[in-house]
Write an enzyme that holds these catalytic residues in place. Structure first.
Site, short mmCIF file in Angstrom:
data_model
loop_
_atom_site.label_atom_id
_atom_site.label_comp_id
_atom_site.label_asym_id
_atom_site.label_seq_id
_atom_site.Cartn_x
_atom_site.Cartn_y
_atom_site.Cartn_z
CG HIS A 41 -72.69 -31.60 41.01
ND1 HIS A 41 -73.51 -32.06 40.35
CD2 HIS A 41 -72.85 -30.54 41.31
CE1 HIS A 41 -74.32 -31.43 40.32
NE2 HIS A 41 -74.25 -29.97 40.81
CG ASP A 42 -74.01 -29.51 45.80
OD1 ASP A 42 -74.32 -29.85 44.54
OD2 ASP A 42 -74.35 -28.19 46.20
CB THR A 78 -80.37 -23.44 46.48
OG1 THR A 78 -80.03 -23.08 47.66
CG2 THR A 78 -80.53 -22.18 45.56
CG ASN A 115 -80.30 -28.32 36.73
OD1 ASN A 115 -79.83 -29.16 36.18
ND2 ASN A 115 -79.56 -27.58 37.62
#
Length: 510
Positions: A238-239, A261, A298
């Site tokens: 996962h980045d 993003t 997030n």
């Protein structure tokens, strides 16, 4: 130990990809980007899908550049954004192109799952926040609307797992990417099969979960140069997990923001936090490297500015004959007064592509705020709102863990956004250390190097990253009343939530 060891880091973000060679000379890392390329989802058959041909071609072109180089490449690993998946057929092909988490079907899947299991049931089974992009909601949509996809599928691969499969032939799911699905029990690190069966998702599709640093085998294909003998080693796939590996955290309890993003804001812990308070705060537990958990939330992130920039380009706004650059947009925003108009960055209407400046103006009009008309005013509204979104998450993390964070570390593309970093310091009252920009690729490579015995583990990795990359420091400034602004935004968010609930009730009754 060789004098210099070199590995390949393939880093695929939601807008662009890069293939880099990362070399370690025993004291510092050096990153050389061999190939960059742009990509994005596009609608096909009425569904927003990822352009897999463009992604695969970009990866192959980057590896070809590395193969033509002089330095031997010992291993290669891939990281990508989270949550999206491909369905694999028995003959090794794909059922169709992977759908994008921004497709409206995600909202429908989430509503169906919440109705079936309940919000609390979903959270307590996994420890993952309820957010429409979660993999599990795409799968629920498949069960209810596209059952033919699942019937034709032999297995499921998350996006980095798909590329590791293409590169090595292995069929596995790396732990950190699996943890983004909302289908993994973060207490055990195993698939939440009981929950999935309750939702009708066939668990036969789920592959074995492996730890970051696992070697999958030799790189497939004919490689006669630097890639001869190259192995495939999964990084923290996962980045965000890779970015946090390379975050040079100065003290335990420091806040990280992986800014791109999406912005993922949280703290690294040694255990998951799965309780009613964490659920109420909508905090997620995601897997990290070396047994860590990332307790985070997030925030919509630079997507808002990316979509604004796309709209302004479509409308013909230019600067000296060229499309507006992000530095120029930030300059225009800095010239505007702060905290005039605010939006909830996570407002559902901001999730899909489209006219983002128009949506921001609509939000401000509905909430009785001044309507930002100029490019600078819209951008300042977004950047102020992101800084307040970060503050909100940090306050939630502190309330759950009881910690007192000493600083905020921003890594990724957003670490180069001077105005956003400064306003984050102002909004949170904490010093902000920004960089490295290429944290994800560095973290990807560092996990490979640790698997190869070149680095000793997480502490060693961060010491090496600190010696390899510069960071910028931002000190909180007095002046604006961020506490009042935070209260104002919270009230706006509550009012919007109430209005949305009332509209939903009215629609169901009609």
């Amino acid at each position: 130990m060789n004098s210099t060891s070199t590995v390949a880091a393939v880093d695929l973000g939601a807008e662009s990809g890069r293939v880099a060679a990362v070399s370690f000379d025993g004291s510092a890392l050096t990153l050389d980007v061999a190939h960059r390329f742009s990509h994005g989802p596009r609608e096909r058959d009425g569904v927003l899908r990822w352009d897999l041909d463009t992604l695969n071609r970009g990866v192959r072109e980057g590896l070809a550049v590395l193969d033509a180089g002089a330095d031997p490449i010992t291993s290669v690993g891939v990281d990508t954004w989270g949550v999206d998946y491909a369905l694999r057929t028995a003959d090794g092909g794909l059922v169709d192109e992977p759908t994008c988490y921004r497709d409206p079907r995600q909202l429908e899947g989430m509503a169906a799952a919440v109705k079936e299991v309940g919000a609390a049931g979903l959270y307590l089974a996994t420890g993952v926040q309820l957010i429409p992009i979660n993999t599990i909601f795409g799968l629920v949509s498949d069960v209810r609307v596209h059952p033919h996809r699942l019937a034709a599928a032999h297995g499921l691969l998350m996006m980095p797992d798909l590329f590791h499969h293409l590169l090595s032939g292995a069929v596995t799911s790396e732990y950190t990417i699996a943890s983004t699905t909302g289908a993994l029990d973060m207490r055990t690190g195993r698939w939440a099969t009981e929950l999935l069966e309750q939702l009708g998702v066939p668990t036969r599709l789920l592959p074995e979960v492996v730890e970051p640093g696992t070697e999958l085998g030799p790189l497939r294909g004919e490689h006669t140069g630097a890639l001869r003998g190259c192995r495939v080693i999964v990084p923290a796939a996962h980045d965000t997990a890779s970015a946090v590996v390379a975050a040079p955290l100065r003290a335990p309890g420091s806040i990280f923001i992986s800014s791109g993003t999406w912005s993922l804001v949280g703290v690294e812990t040694d255990r998951p936090w799965i309780n009613e308070d964490a659920r109420a705060a909508n905090l997620t537990n995601e897997g990290g490297y070396a047994g860590t958990i990332r307790l985070l939330s997030n925030v919509m992130g630079l997507w808002l500015l990316q979509e604004c920039r796309r709209q302004w380009a479509a409308e013909g706004h230019v600067d000296e004959g060229r499309e507006l650059s992000y530095p120029r947009i930030a300059e225009l925003a800095a010239a505007e007064p702060g905290l005039v108009s605010l939006v909830d960055p996570d407002f559902t209407a901001f999730l899909a592509p489209g006219d983002m400046p128009g949506r921001i103006r609509d939000y401000c009009a509905r909430s009785g705020q001044p309507i930002p008309m100029s490019i600078g005013a819209v951008a300042r509204c977004v950047i102020d709102s992101l800084a307040l979104g970060y503050r909100r998450v940090i306050e939630s993390v502190v309330a759950i863990t009881g910690g007192a964070p000493p600083a905020v570390h921003v890594v990724g593309g957003g670490s180069g956004h001077t105005l956003l970093c400064q306003l984050t310091a102002d909004a949170t009252g904490l010093p902000v250390y920004a960089g490295p920009v290429e944290a994800t690729a560095l973290g990807n490579a560092a996990v490979q190097l640790a698997a190869l015995g070149e680095l000793a583990g997480l502490t060693d990795i961060r010491a090496v990253v600190s010696a390899s990359a510069r960071t910028a420091e931002y000190i909180p400034r007095p002046g604006q009343d961020w506490a009042s602004a935070a209260e104002r935004l919270a009230a706006l968010t509550r009012a919007e939530t109430t209005s949305r609930s009332q509209r939903s009730v009215t629609e169901e009754s009609q």
